[in-house]
Design a protein around this motif. Structure first.
Motif, mmCIF file in Angstrom:
data_model
loop_
_atom_site.group_PDB
_atom_site.id
_atom_site.type_symbol
_atom_site.label_atom_id
_atom_site.label_comp_id
_atom_site.label_asym_id
_atom_site.label_seq_id
_atom_site.Cartn_x
_atom_site.Cartn_y
_atom_site.Cartn_z
ATOM 1 N N GLU A 33 0.853 -1.186 0.000
ATOM 2 C CA GLU A 33 0.000 0.000 0.000
ATOM 3 C C GLU A 33 0.889 1.236 0.000
ATOM 4 O O GLU A 33 1.740 1.400 0.874
ATOM 5 C CB GLU A 33 -0.898 0.013 1.241
ATOM 6 C CG GLU A 33 -1.769 1.260 1.348
ATOM 7 C CD GLU A 33 -2.469 1.371 2.695
ATOM 8 O OE1 GLU A 33 -3.459 2.115 2.775
ATOM 9 O OE2 GLU A 33 -2.005 0.731 3.665
ATOM 10 N N VAL A 34 0.702 2.096 -0.982
ATOM 11 C CA VAL A 34 1.472 3.329 -1.067
ATOM 12 C C VAL A 34 0.602 4.475 -0.579
ATOM 13 O O VAL A 34 -0.487 4.722 -1.105
ATOM 14 C CB VAL A 34 1.942 3.612 -2.507
ATOM 15 C CG1 VAL A 34 2.755 4.904 -2.554
ATOM 16 C CG2 VAL A 34 2.777 2.448 -3.032
ATOM 17 N N VAL A 35 1.068 5.163 0.451
ATOM 18 C CA VAL A 35 0.331 6.308 0.993
ATOM 19 C C VAL A 35 1.225 7.541 0.937
ATOM 20 O O VAL A 35 2.451 7.442 0.868
ATOM 21 C CB VAL A 35 -0.131 6.055 2.446
ATOM 22 C CG1 VAL A 35 -1.044 4.850 2.516
ATOM 23 C CG2 VAL A 35 1.059 5.886 3.379
ATOM 24 N N SER A 36 0.596 8.693 0.989
ATOM 25 C CA SER A 36 1.331 9.949 0.933
ATOM 26 C C SER A 36 1.813 10.369 2.310
ATOM 27 O O SER A 36 1.205 10.047 3.339
ATOM 28 C CB SER A 36 0.427 11.040 0.353
ATOM 29 O OG SER A 36 0.995 12.316 0.535
ATOM 30 N N ALA A 37 2.889 11.129 2.314
ATOM 31 C CA ALA A 37 3.360 11.723 3.569
ATOM 32 C C ALA A 37 2.302 12.631 4.172
ATOM 33 O O ALA A 37 2.318 12.902 5.379
ATOM 34 C CB ALA A 37 4.647 12.502 3.324
ATOM 35 N N ALA A 38 1.353 13.069 3.342
ATOM 36 C CA ALA A 38 0.268 13.907 3.848
ATOM 37 C C ALA A 38 -0.619 13.148 4.826
ATOM 38 O O ALA A 38 -1.370 13.767 5.591
ATOM 39 C CB ALA A 38 -0.575 14.433 2.687
ATOM 40 N N SER A 39 -0.531 11.811 4.837
ATOM 41 C CA SER A 39 -1.300 11.003 5.791
ATOM 42 C C SER A 39 -0.740 11.108 7.202
ATOM 43 O O SER A 39 -1.347 10.605 8.150
ATOM 44 C CB SER A 39 -1.301 9.536 5.353
ATOM 45 O OG SER A 39 -1.864 9.380 4.073
#
Length: 204
Positions: A33-39
């Motif tokens: 799962e690739v998530v953004s640093a904005a998470s």
């Protein structure tokens, strides 16, 4: 978040979308799962103080991996115009002075090359991707895409300089679908090259 979560060290929605699409197209990475640093609201932006794509991507990946305790991927990429000695290069995203001002960057670059013969407007995109783990382990790979500048903006896809980057087949990068772009792009090539490292370091 899971043990197969990877944090993409950017808040750029275009980069996140491309990275997610690329990873989704690799069967062996389907569980990643690739998530953004904005998470992660507490993760601060990392200053790109390096003078090379590798230095900048390593700074970002290491900082985000340390801050989140998760594997982190960072890329630094840019456009290198041969007649300008490789510029904008690492300054591509802020060539006109404001980070991420795509149209202003395009306008300035076209103005700077306005009297250059079309045959001499060769250019290439460069991307360096770094995978960093919280324990300090690090891998890096790179990719390039060659073409030339076009003085006419064409296409509705992509971001950055894509509308003025002409491929050998005559289309601009912004005229390609996401699937087409991911197969040939500098970022797609760099991430594909990183695939063995992802499989090794994320355990299968």
């Amino acid at each position: 978040m899971t043990s197969r979560t990877v944090v993409l060290a950017t808040r750029n929605a275009g980069k996140l979308r491309e990275m997610q699409e690329i990873v989704a197209g690799v069967p062996e990475l389907s569980a990643v799962e690739v998530v953004s640093a904005a998470s992660f609201p507490d993760v601060e932006d990392v200053a790109e103080t390096g003078v090379t794509f590798l230095e900048n991507s390593a700074l970002k990946a290491q900082a985000v991996a340390k801050a989140t305790g998760l594997p982190a991927i960072a890329d630094d990429s840019g456009l290198a115009v041969d007649i300008l000695g490789g510029c904008p290069g690492v300054f591509s995203a802020r060539w006109a002075g404001t980070h991420g001002a795509d149209q202003a960057n395009i306008d300035l670059l076209l103005a700077q090359t306005g009297d250059v013969p079309a045959a001499r407007l060769t250019a290439h995109f460069v991307c360096c991707v770094v995978l960093a783990l919280p324990d300090g382990t690090q891998r890096h790979r790179s990719g390039e895409l060659h073409g030339r500048l076009s003085r006419n903006q064409r296409g509705e896809h992509g971001f950055g300089y894509d509308p003025i980057f002409e491929l050998p087949d005559g289309r601009s990068l912004a005229e390609l679908s996401a699937e087409e772009k991911n197969l040939i792009s500098h970022r797609g090539k760099a991430l594909q090259a990183l695939r063995p490292d992802l499989l090794e370091l994320l355990g299968g």
